[in-house]
Design an enzyme around this catalytic site. Structure first.
Site, PDB file in Angstrom:
ATOM      1  N   GLU A 193      50.673  68.631  99.273  1.00 44.67           N
ATOM      2  CA  GLU A 193      51.832  69.706  99.363  1.00 44.67           C
ATOM      3  C   GLU A 193      52.958  68.807  99.552  1.00 44.67           C
ATOM      4  OE1 GLU A 193      53.412  72.088  98.431  1.00 44.67           O
ATOM      5  OE2 GLU A 193      52.425  73.764  99.317  1.00 44.67           O
ATOM      6  N   HIS A 206      43.745  76.518  98.746  1.00 42.89           N
ATOM      7  CA  HIS A 206      42.970  76.333 100.178  1.00 42.89           C
ATOM      8  C   HIS A 206      43.025  77.644 101.013  1.00 42.89           C
ATOM      9  CE1 HIS A 206      46.287  76.090 102.676  1.00 42.89           C
ATOM     10  NE2 HIS A 206      47.107  75.274 101.914  1.00 42.89           N
TER      11      HIS A 206
END
Length: 196
Positions: A81, A10
């Site tokens: 994550e 990202h």
């Protein structure tokens, strides 16, 4: 079997430079600009992406939307994550000041380490490995995975047959893209591109 995997981290977030795992933060203006520029530079459209897998966290979903690709998107919770627990949003210097003995243990303990009030490295690795096995069975041949630095480094190690402890050899910056040709016998890294 031959698949082409595109692994995209990202764009930069509002908490760039801090430990951000489970915190659901948006892209910064710079992060949005870097992904928009990538989309305008036609990095992906000519790649004929057939399937997109994306972390459910805001920074990844926003990255996916900015690319404006015409492909099926599947949100996969295993791409999140790692959860840094009470270390979320902190800098390394702040960690050293607050929890220096735990930081030392993190360096020594390997995958048995659990972030305080967060996730263990072993549990994180197991869920990312579960996603990797799923990708091996998908019938699509050109797949884009939009996720986080830790998640993508683990996937790179898995697909390339490396020990996950070697994950930090990959300098994958926000907006960074890697490309793997995946065969039955293993993967070949064919591209690693970070924004300037």
């Amino acid at each position: 079997m031959k698949k082409t995997l595109f692994l995209l981290r990202h764009g930069e977030t509002l908490l760039n430079g801090r430990y951000v795992g489970s915190t659901d933060v948006s892209l910064s203006e710079n992060g949005r600009a870097m992904i928009t520029e990538m989309a305008m530079a036609m990095v992906f459209p000519e790649k004929n992406i057939e399937q997109i897998y994306c972390s459910p966290l805001k920074r990844c979903c926003e990255t996916c939307e900015l690319l404006q690709l015409n492909a099926d998107v599947r949100i996969d919770d295993d791409l999140r994550e790692i959860d840094f627990g009470r270390w979320e949003g902190m800098t390394f210097e702040e960690l050293l000041e607050m929890d220096s003995s735990l930081v030392d243990e993190w360096e020594r303990a390997g995958d048995s380490f659990c972030f305080p009030e967060g996730e263990s490295i072993r549990d994180f690795g197991n869920r990312v490995d579960r996603f990797a096995k799923q990708i091996m069975e998908v019938e699509k041949d050109r797949i884009l995975i939009i996720a986080h630095g830790g998640t993508l480094r683990h996937l790179l190690c898995t697909f390339l047959g490396l020990d996950p402890e070697k994950k930090m050899v990959f300098a994958l910056q926000p907006g960074g893209l890697s490309e793997i040709e995946l065969y039955d016998s293993g993967g070949v890294l064919t591209r690693l591109l970070n924004p300037l």
